[in-house]
Design a protein around this motif. Structure first.
Motif, mmCIF file in Angstrom:
data_model
loop_
_atom_site.group_PDB
_atom_site.id
_atom_site.type_symbol
_atom_site.label_atom_id
_atom_site.label_comp_id
_atom_site.label_asym_id
_atom_site.label_seq_id
_atom_site.Cartn_x
_atom_site.Cartn_y
_atom_site.Cartn_z
ATOM 1 N N LEU A 1 1.103 -1.080 -0.001
ATOM 2 C CA LEU A 1 -0.127 -0.015 0.043
ATOM 3 C C LEU A 1 0.969 1.402 0.116
ATOM 4 C CD1 LEU A 1 -2.685 -1.078 2.436
ATOM 5 C CD2 LEU A 1 -2.573 -1.196 0.112
ATOM 6 N N VAL A 2 0.566 2.134 -1.005
ATOM 7 C CA VAL A 2 1.636 3.195 -1.079
ATOM 8 C C VAL A 2 0.920 4.229 -0.761
ATOM 9 C CG1 VAL A 2 3.011 4.492 -2.991
ATOM 10 C CG2 VAL A 2 2.599 1.974 -3.168
ATOM 11 N N GLY A 3 1.781 5.199 0.251
ATOM 12 C CA GLY A 3 1.410 6.270 0.591
ATOM 13 C C GLY A 3 1.090 6.244 2.047
ATOM 14 N N PRO A 4 0.696 7.365 2.930
ATOM 15 C CA PRO A 4 0.464 7.306 4.385
ATOM 16 C C PRO A 4 -0.782 6.229 4.676
ATOM 17 C CG PRO A 4 0.866 9.558 3.618
ATOM 18 C CD PRO A 4 0.655 8.725 2.518
ATOM 19 N N GLN A 5 -0.605 5.767 5.663
ATOM 20 C CA GLN A 5 -1.660 4.734 6.031
ATOM 21 C C GLN A 5 -2.109 4.759 7.758
ATOM 22 O OE1 GLN A 5 -3.200 2.726 3.769
ATOM 23 N NE2 GLN A 5 -1.667 3.526 2.067
ATOM 24 N N ALA A 6 -2.044 5.889 7.989
ATOM 25 C CA ALA A 6 -2.222 6.201 9.734
ATOM 26 C C ALA A 6 -3.730 5.769 9.942
ATOM 27 C CB ALA A 6 -1.957 7.637 9.714
ATOM 28 N N PRO A 7 -4.659 5.959 9.460
ATOM 29 C CA PRO A 7 -6.018 5.709 9.639
ATOM 30 C C PRO A 7 -6.104 4.144 10.060
ATOM 31 C CG PRO A 7 -6.426 7.208 8.203
ATOM 32 C CD PRO A 7 -4.778 6.864 8.089
ATOM 33 N N LEU A 8 -5.497 3.392 9.112
ATOM 34 C CA LEU A 8 -5.767 1.825 9.137
ATOM 35 C C LEU A 8 -4.617 1.085 10.178
ATOM 36 C CD1 LEU A 8 -7.095 0.475 5.826
ATOM 37 C CD2 LEU A 8 -8.421 0.815 8.022
ATOM 38 N N TYR A 9 -3.348 1.732 9.944
ATOM 39 C CA TYR A 9 -2.175 1.027 10.656
ATOM 40 C C TYR A 9 -1.477 1.899 11.700
ATOM 41 C CZ TYR A 9 -2.234 -2.546 6.953
ATOM 42 O OH TYR A 9 -2.711 -3.348 6.154
ATOM 43 N N GLY A 10 -1.886 3.239 11.711
ATOM 44 C CA GLY A 10 -1.475 4.156 12.887
ATOM 45 C C GLY A 10 -0.050 4.534 12.691
ATOM 46 N N ALA A 11 0.885 5.038 13.604
ATOM 47 C CA ALA A 11 2.053 5.616 13.478
ATOM 48 C C ALA A 11 2.982 4.520 12.851
ATOM 49 C CB ALA A 11 2.618 5.994 14.929
ATOM 50 N N GLY A 12 4.132 5.306 12.199
ATOM 51 C CA GLY A 12 5.061 4.465 11.684
ATOM 52 C C GLY A 12 4.881 3.763 10.412
ATOM 53 N N SER A 13 3.673 4.410 9.500
ATOM 54 C CA SER A 13 3.316 4.219 7.973
ATOM 55 C C SER A 13 3.328 5.209 7.266
ATOM 56 C CB SER A 13 2.180 3.284 8.372
ATOM 57 O OG SER A 13 1.020 4.108 8.684
ATOM 58 N N LEU A 14 4.368 6.233 7.438
ATOM 59 C CA LEU A 14 4.400 7.644 6.712
ATOM 60 C C LEU A 14 4.346 7.219 5.081
ATOM 61 C CD1 LEU A 14 7.022 9.550 8.732
ATOM 62 C CD2 LEU A 14 4.523 9.736 8.615
ATOM 63 N N GLY A 15 5.267 6.337 4.715
ATOM 64 C CA GLY A 15 5.450 6.040 3.206
ATOM 65 C C GLY A 15 4.385 5.046 2.644
ATOM 66 N N GLY A 16 3.864 4.179 3.793
ATOM 67 C CA GLY A 16 3.186 3.026 3.257
ATOM 68 C C GLY A 16 3.276 1.888 3.934
ATOM 69 N N VAL A 17 2.783 0.877 3.406
ATOM 70 C CA VAL A 17 2.904 -0.286 4.232
ATOM 71 C C VAL A 17 3.214 -1.627 3.186
ATOM 72 C CG1 VAL A 17 1.075 -2.203 5.119
ATOM 73 C CG2 VAL A 17 1.260 0.206 6.016
ATOM 74 N N ILE A 18 4.157 -2.470 3.506
ATOM 75 C CA ILE A 18 4.487 -3.830 3.007
ATOM 76 C C ILE A 18 3.918 -4.964 3.747
ATOM 77 C CG2 ILE A 18 6.517 -5.223 2.133
ATOM 78 C CD1 ILE A 18 8.028 -2.723 1.839
ATOM 79 N N ARG A 19 3.229 -5.465 3.171
ATOM 80 C CA ARG A 19 2.364 -6.759 3.883
ATOM 81 C C ARG A 19 2.611 -7.980 3.181
ATOM 82 N NH1 ARG A 19 -3.082 -9.597 3.572
ATOM 83 N NH2 ARG A 19 -3.496 -10.182 5.541
ATOM 84 N N LEU A 20 3.584 -9.221 3.825
ATOM 85 C CA LEU A 20 3.810 -10.178 3.343
ATOM 86 C C LEU A 20 2.523 -11.098 3.697
ATOM 87 C CD1 LEU A 20 7.343 -10.524 4.690
ATOM 88 C CD2 LEU A 20 6.720 -9.339 2.583
ATOM 89 N N VAL A 21 2.198 -11.895 2.941
ATOM 90 C CA VAL A 21 1.070 -12.959 2.982
ATOM 91 C C VAL A 21 1.577 -14.301 2.796
ATOM 92 C CG1 VAL A 21 -1.264 -13.606 2.354
ATOM 93 C CG2 VAL A 21 -0.643 -11.122 2.192
ATOM 94 N N PRO A 22 1.726 -15.175 3.856
ATOM 95 C CA PRO A 22 2.264 -16.492 3.742
ATOM 96 C C PRO A 22 1.299 -17.406 3.262
ATOM 97 C CG PRO A 22 1.845 -16.158 6.130
ATOM 98 C CD PRO A 22 1.678 -14.722 5.276
ATOM 99 N N GLN A 23 1.923 -18.568 2.674
ATOM 100 C CA GLN A 23 0.885 -19.540 2.403
ATOM 101 C C GLN A 23 0.274 -20.249 3.714
ATOM 102 O OE1 GLN A 23 -0.343 -20.575 -0.593
ATOM 103 N NE2 GLN A 23 1.106 -19.732 -2.048
ATOM 104 N N ALA A 24 -0.933 -20.310 3.622
ATOM 105 C CA ALA A 24 -1.832 -20.862 5.044
ATOM 106 C C ALA A 24 -1.620 -22.454 5.029
ATOM 107 C CB ALA A 24 -3.062 -20.484 4.863
#
Length: 787
Positions: free
Chosen positions: A235-258
């Motif tokens: 997710l590119v760009g600030p994500q504070a409403p969903l992810y809070g502090a420390g996501s100024l530039g965006g979020v990298i989410r790794l999704v492992p095989q279940a």
């Protein structure tokens, strides 16, 4: 989508004529278990047909995957077994996955029907069905009002790159930048939101997650091994409403095989590589999936280890390849499903990385040589335990995640350039995180919503020691932070193809810090409480299935803290303020990612960054944290994908950025310094050719050219040291023989000697002579076997 039994009969008759070719086509597949959406996507990409899953509630169901040689119809029957869904062939190359329903019986003696033209599904039905789960809602990519990038295992990507961790993402996604100290000690930046090239105590500017679990708070990128990942969402760009502090530039989410509860499976991968002027690298990864109670309980275990050979020599130490990196670890997961509608996932992650020495050299010395007497090792111990509980409540889903993270870091630097010979500087970091989030999400069609509560307790103890054979000076810093929040986001339609999204996060932060200086027998204490409301708003417009646009505003922030500054009279303590980032972004998507020959994604943005927090290097070589000014970032990023044929896909990425400190405390002349470590331009051109050469054999060719523009190490006259400005090429070939894949890859094909990072040791950084050379040409052989 078929609406009633009469329509279904028409489609069934049409299948008899237009679907025969698709039914008869055979393909060799090795698609692991996952969601129906992800499994259908991989079957479609491997077989060259379009498979859509227009119903989000069907897309998130669990599929057992498919492995072996089958017709497309047989493969889909196996992949959809137990999911309560079925495949409908609209055309020979267009398939829809819909909810299972009663079929109208057709007499076996019925005469062949005339060819019937089947109308195209409605635009909503043929929209790309890749769901962006990082939004914590069920939102298709085409309807997400922002920039999102999804990386999957196309062309055996994780086989080639898994052991390299997050560094592999920076090579394939131009708008992600990173420092280059080595695995487990780098900082990641998205879209130019870069605070500093140096690692101190500031909270990360990029959020990193494994599933629903936050990986770091105020620590470097752990660079987890990426083997056995289902996909990676950015997710590119600030994500504070969903992810809070420390996501100024965006979020990298790794999704492992279940874990797959339906069938056992195993997979093993081996890697061997040779680097010019360096040593031999090697690595392994193994996956075992074991159903404990069929359809109810399963365990999945991933184990890996790697040695990445160095290529820097230190003749004065009589050592070669001193920057060798060794790592090993595992991911274990247990899934307990179908307990009165509840699903429980437990996980354990452990990884250890050891870098024998720094990988920088000097601009005045021989190439790939650093002739200094002292070793500068680094160790990163990372451990994560987590539990996630889910329950489907009608069209809504309840998700609750709790995790405990411990992170141990040990860094040593040669302090001789500032102090007397033989002096070293050691820094020990002990980080302990406890985090929890409970959320409720739901919606359908163009509407979606999420609401929840979260909390993070962070403990960080840092012991810095400067010593030689006779004297030892130490400074201990203890930081405690509690961050609790309530958040929510809602998307609703309000016109033809139009939708609006609003969201917010009300957070409360309580931070304390204590610094104890043993040499002066004094200490300083800092405490701060703050309440903050972060907001976002977006408009989306999707006039057709092939076109969507958006306008988005979002905020990001980081809490304040306590910094330590060395002076002639000893260390002093000083607080630094919170920083905030406000971003406005406008973007467009053209083309259908499942059917179109050409697709385009582009976005332009402008960000205002107030009270920028940064880790700086002091005159005595120690890092400290301070507010360094006010910044502005303007930029553009774009991606074009051309499916030239059924076998050939060409992808081009472009990144343009202008990030400036406009009220810089780092510049005595008042000039507008560029933000650190972010090139003004960057781009990548890549191609994948996939061609069947026999009944059970496929060859995959890949090639890429990547340009990294010029950037600067830091802000201010002392650190405006240039780096970057190089062109890299790589290429390779994979041979898929049923369940076996063999890959040969050549990295840095032209053996370029670019400077990736003009830093390696804070005690000599101000001498402006440090460089980090690109890894020389490397030939890699990889083997994967599924069982």
């Amino acid at each position: 989508m078929v609406r009633d039994s009469g329509a279904f009969l028409i489609v069934a008759l049409a299948i008899g004529v237009i679907g025969e070719r698709a039914h008869a086509q055979t393909v060799v597949l090795d698609v692991p278990p996952g969601t129906v959406g992800s499994v259908a996507s991989r079957i479609g990409s491997r077989s060259g047909i379009t498979i859509t899953v227009p119903d989000p509630s069907v897309a998130v169901r669990h599929s057992p995957g498919v492995r072996g040689r089958f017709t497309i119809k047989e493969a889909l029957v196996r992949a959809l077994a137990g999911t309560g869904s079925e495949a409908v062939f609209y055309e020979a190359s267009l398939v829809g996955i819909v909810r299972s329903r009663a079929r109208v019986p057709i007499p076996l003696t019925m005469a062949p029907p005339p060819r019937i033209a089947v109308p195209s599904p409605a635009s909503d039905d043929v929209a790309p069905d890749i769901l962006v789960t990082a939004t914590k809602q069920r939102i298709p990519v085409s309807r997400y009002p922002g920039t999102v990038v999804v990386v999957d295992d196309e062309g055996s990507w994780t086989l080639r790159n898994g052991a390299q961790g997050t560094a592999a993402l920076t090579r394939s996604t131009p708008f992600i930048q990173s420092t280059d100290l080595g695995q487990g000690r780098d900082k990641l930046f998205i879209r130019g939101v870069a605070d500093s090239s140096f690692r101190g105590q500031t909270q990360a500017a990029t959020g990193q997650y494994l599933g629903d679990v936050r990986l770091t708070y105020s620590a470097p990128d752990p660079s987890l091994n990426l083997y056995d990942m289902e996909r990676i969402e950015i997710l590119v760009g600030p994500q504070a409403p969903l992810y809070g502090a420390g996501s100024l530039g965006g979020v990298i989410r790794l999704v492992p095989q279940a874990p797959d509860t339906t069938a056992p499976s195993a997979r093993i991968a081996l890697n061997l590589a040779a680097t010019r002027f360096g040593g031999i690298s090697r690595g392994f990864a193994a996956v075992v999936n074991l159903p404990v109670v069929k359809d109810h309980v399963a365990a999945r275990f991933v184990s890996y280890g790697a040695k990445q050979a160095g290529y820097i020599d230190a003749p004065v130490q009589a050592r070669k390849d001193i920057n060798t990196t060794r790592s090993h670890g595992h991911r274990a997961a247990l899934r307990v499903g179908d307990i009165d509608g509840w699903t429980i996932d437990l996980g354990d992650v452990r990884q250890i990385q050891k870098i024998a020495d720094g990988q920088y050299t000097f601009s005045y010395g021989p190439s790939l040589t650093r002739d200094v007497p002292l070793r500068q090792p680094f160790t990163n111990h990372y451990q994560l335990h987590h539990i996630t509980i889910r329950k489907q409540l009608g069209e809504a889903e309840l998700t609750s995640t709790t995790a405990r993270i411990t992170h141990r870091l040990l860094t040593r630097f040669d302090a001789t350039p500032v102090f007397k010979a033989g002096t070293t500087f050691d820094e020990h970091d002990d980080i302990d995180l406890l985090e929890h989030e409970t959320r409720w999400s739901g919606g359908r069609d163009q509407s979606s919503w999420v609401a929840g509560v979260s909390g993070i307790r962070s403990y960080s103890d840092t012991l810095s020691q400067l010593y030689d054979n006779q004297t030892r000076i130490s400074v201990a810093a203890n930081r405690r932070s509690l961050d609790s929040a309530t958040f929510g986001q809602l998307t609703a339609p309000f016109g033809e193809g139009l939708s609006a999204t609003i969201g917010g996060r009300l957070s409360y932060t309580n931070s304390t810090a204590t610094v104890v200086q043993s040499a002066l027998a004094r200490s300083a204490r800092f405490s701060r409480r703050a309440t903050r409301l972060s907001r976002m708003a977006a408009l989306g417009w999707k006039p057709t299935s092939d076109v969507s646009t958006f306008l988005r505003y979002e905020q990001g922030y980081r809490a304040g803290g306590l910094g330590v500054f060395p002076t002639e009279e000893g260390d002093i303590s000083q607080t630094y303020n919170p920083d905030t980032l406000d971003t406005i972004e406008i973007g467009i998507r053209l083309g259908d990612e499942r059917r179109g020959r050409v697709t385009l994604r582009a976005a332009a943005f402008v960000s205002a960054w107030a009270d920028v927090q940064a880790d700086i290097v002091t005159i005595v070589g120690v890092t400290a944290t301070a507010n360094v000014g006010r910044g502005t970032i303007r930029g553009l990023d774009a991606e074009v994908v051309w499916r030239a044929s059924r076998d050939l896909t060409v992808r081009a990425d472009l990144f343009v950025n202008d990030g400036r400190l406009r009220s810089s405390a780092m510049s005595s002349s008042g000039r507008k310094d560029r933000l650190p470590n972010v090139p003004a331009t960057g781009g990548r051109l890549a191609a994948i050719l996939r061609h069947g050469i026999a009944t059970r054999s496929t060859i995959v060719l890949n090639g890429a050219v990547r340009y990294v523009g010029r950037s600067f190490l830091g802000a201010g006259e002392a650190l405006d040291i240039p780096q970057g400005n190089f062109l890299l090429a790589e290429g390779g070939a994979s041979l898929e023989l049923g369940s076996t894949t063999i890959n040969l890859q050549v990295e840095n094909l032209l053996d370029v000697r670019g400077n990736t990072f003009a830093y390696g040791n804070p005690f000599s950084a101000l001498e402006r002579n440090q460089i980090t050379s690109l890894r020389p040409r490397t030939i890699k052989l990889s083997l994967k076997r599924s069982f």
